[in-house]
Design an enzyme around this catalytic site. Sequence first.
Site, PDB file in Angstrom:
ATOM      1  N   LYS A 113       2.395  -3.949  -7.640  1.00  0.00           N
ATOM      2  CA  LYS A 113       3.629  -3.352  -8.153  1.00  0.00           C
ATOM      3  C   LYS A 113       4.314  -4.263  -9.151  1.00  0.00           C
ATOM      4  CE  LYS A 113       4.847   0.144  -4.764  1.00  0.00           C
ATOM      5  NZ  LYS A 113       5.868   0.664  -3.842  1.00  0.00           N
ATOM      6  N   LYS A 195      -6.777   6.587  -5.351  1.00  0.00           N
ATOM      7  CA  LYS A 195      -6.066   7.439  -4.414  1.00  0.00           C
ATOM      8  C   LYS A 195      -5.065   8.338  -5.136  1.00  0.00           C
ATOM      9  CE  LYS A 195      -2.875   6.518  -0.812  1.00  0.00           C
ATOM     10  NZ  LYS A 195      -2.328   5.740   0.289  1.00  0.00           N
ATOM     11  N   LYS A 198       1.749  10.054  -5.645  1.00  0.00           N
ATOM     12  CA  LYS A 198       2.844  10.830  -6.216  1.00  0.00           C
ATOM     13  C   LYS A 198       3.548  10.071  -7.325  1.00  0.00           C
ATOM     14  CE  LYS A 198       5.503   9.553  -2.212  1.00  0.00           C
ATOM     15  NZ  LYS A 198       5.962  10.015  -0.938  1.00  0.00           N
TER      16      LYS A 198
END
Length: 332
Positions: A113, A195, A198
């Site tokens: 991140k 994966k 969202k």
Amino acid sequence: MAQKIVFSGIQPSGSPQLGNYLGALRNWVALQEDYSCRYCIVDMHSITVRQSPAALEKNARDLLAFLISAGLDYKKHILYAQSHVRAHAQLAWILSCFTYMGELSRMTQFKDKSQKHEDNINAGLFTYPVLMAADILLFGTELVPIGEDQTQHLELSRTIAARFNNLYGDVFKVPEAYITRTGTRVMGLQEPTRKMSKSDDPASANVVYLLDEPKSILNKFKRAVTDSDNTVRFAPEEKPGISNLINIYSAVTGKDFTDIEKEFEGAGYGKFKTAVAEAVISELEPIIKKYNEIRADAAFLDDILKEGAQKADAAAEDIMRKAQKAVGFISL
Ligand code: TRP
């Protein structure tokens, strides 16, 4: 005998998508049979990445309505928003004093991140796993249903719990991961080696959102990236796109891979893709129907959140107090 306690959290960043549903939510619903469950909309985790405030609130309400529609039993179990229960932040602070910088630096999600959000590597992003540990440890949780990407965080929660207990006696239960079976790891339709997430570009056909129109779901499946050999065969390395579709179809219909291969022998990809889309659409249909009934009822949803927060507050009180006492805060 008292039922074991289950805790899990889901972020309200972005709209819920098929991967959340097949990988997590369906499992959450099933666990309600045998365990006493606390399910939390972890909005405090979401702000570690910059959010539009209006979108965050809307997404959290959408998610709540979706969770209820999918069958989370807010009466029998506890369903609430993290930010409504102070104990999460209180315990996170205490636990942060028992977590080492080195441990947090090794978290792969933090590394990923901080690469993705180079302009906003904030302290919350770094201490994210401590808040997650607090979420779990507050309730004497024994089982934590999580995806594989969260196992490192859970492992750290266990380390923190054990460290604290070592110093101060048995304050926390050391939780176990309950890994959702790998069969329901849903990959992106356009990038089947990653994966489905969202936080991907909502305009792309990579992600199937649970609130997509059936027509759009069908289109996304039709456009799914596959290979050119045109046989429906499960081979994740060689044929990641088709294997992902087989996986999804299996998760939704309950059929196993070999039966699916037989069912679509000689059928070609077009037919198979349509079948997968239709199976997904009919699985979602009753949920969406219910969702449309309750989503606009703000008072109903607010009442559920209020009741959930009260129940979570009460459930967390005992361990919160023990932890505060353990470290030597004045007890009254
Ligand atoms: N970090 C989890 C995720 O992104 C969400 C989460 C927060 C969670 N707190 C938790 C999951 C506690 C399980 C238990 O998927």
